[in-house]
Design a protein around this motif. Structure first.
Motif: not given
Length: 289
Positions: A239-243
């Motif tokens: 999720x952090x990578x997508x964000x």
């Protein structure tokens, strides 16, 4: 088309830097639920320390290692001396780390001054790589993009596929039950705080290689890291990578096509995600959500 691809790649490489910073905050804030306001200070300090080591040794990799290790040790001291006793008191921890951030910012300003500082890049990396449809593109940006992907995969495997990661997740969900099995949860949390701080210090060296280090950047990177963690979902590495990718892309495209509203559009992303998916893109839904 060339301009579109160039902006997109710039956005992804900027997002890679944001992810490296936010990955540490994902562990500390997203996973452990410890509200630290000194994460941006860890980024800036790591960048400055990496600059000093790289300048004195002529070795960028030693600078990156030195920045990460030094900030990780400092993170351990902060956790053990200032945070450990109050870890469950969110407001007190936030105020303590805010004080640490303000003190650290003033000390760095007094030590390094207010001029721009950039981590020296090895000569062999100061080249461009020919990309189809785009021409020459800085090799260092592509290497940082690949590095962030490797860090993300490594962290995901660490959290989800190792015994230590299972202990961390169990300790967050039910620290008393985890302690009853004979595991020292406080030691586990201290190690996670060290890792998160070290990642921020490492990100400072990487970011300081692409962009000049300046006083005040600590607050900027803390803010963007919070946006990345909230948009991606608390405690989620993917999720952090997508964000981070979304924040980087929106930031770069808006700077080109709507520079006046660049910051507004970046934070509008967080507002939209929270409105339709309060737990974040890949965050776990809780009973309250």
């Amino acid at each position: 088309m060339d301009q579109f691809l160039l902006i997109a790649l710039n956005g992804l490489t900027l997002g890679a830097v944001y992810f490296l910073v936010a990955s540490g905050l994902t562990l500390i804030f997203g996973l452990m639920r410890v509200i630290t306001m000194a994460h941006g200070t860890s980024y800036l300090l790591g960048g400055y320390l990496g600059y000093v080591v790289a300048r004195e040794t002529g070795n960028w990799f030693l600078g990156a290692l030195g920045g990460a290790v030094a900030v990780g040790i400092l993170g351990l001291l902060i956790h053990q001396v200032l945070i450990r006793r109050f870890q469950d008191d969110d407001m007190r921890v936030a105020l303590i780390t805010l004080g640490v951030s303000l003190i650290g910012t003033d000390l760095m300003l007094a030590t390094f001054g207010g001029t721009a500082t950039q981590v020296p890049l090895p000569a062999e990396l100061q080249i461009g790589l020919e990309l189809p449809g785009m021409g020459q593109y800085p090799l260092i940006r592509l290497l940082i993009l690949g590095l962030s992907i490797a860090v993300g995969v490594g962290l995901w495997l660490f959290v989800n596929r190792t015994r230590f990661g299972s202990i961390v997740r169990a300790g967050v969900d039910d620290s008393q039950m985890t302690s009853a099995t004979g595991i020292n949860v406080r030691v586990v949390f201290a190690l996670i705080f060290v890792l998160g701080s070290a990642l921020a210090g490492f990100a400072g060296v990487v970011g300081g290689t692409l962009f000049p280090l300046l006083p005040g950047q600590d607050g900027t990177y803390l803010l963007f890291s919070l946006v990345v963690v909230i948009v991606g979902g608390m405690g989620s590495i993917p999720g952090a990578a997508i964000g981070a990718a979304l924040v980087g892309l929106i930031s770069q495209f808006s700077l080109v096509f709507a520079p006046t509203y660049s910051l507004v559009l970046t934070f509008a992303l967080m507002v939209v995600v929270l409105a339709f998916r309060p737990q974040g893109i890949l965050g776990r839904r809780t009973a309250a959500a």
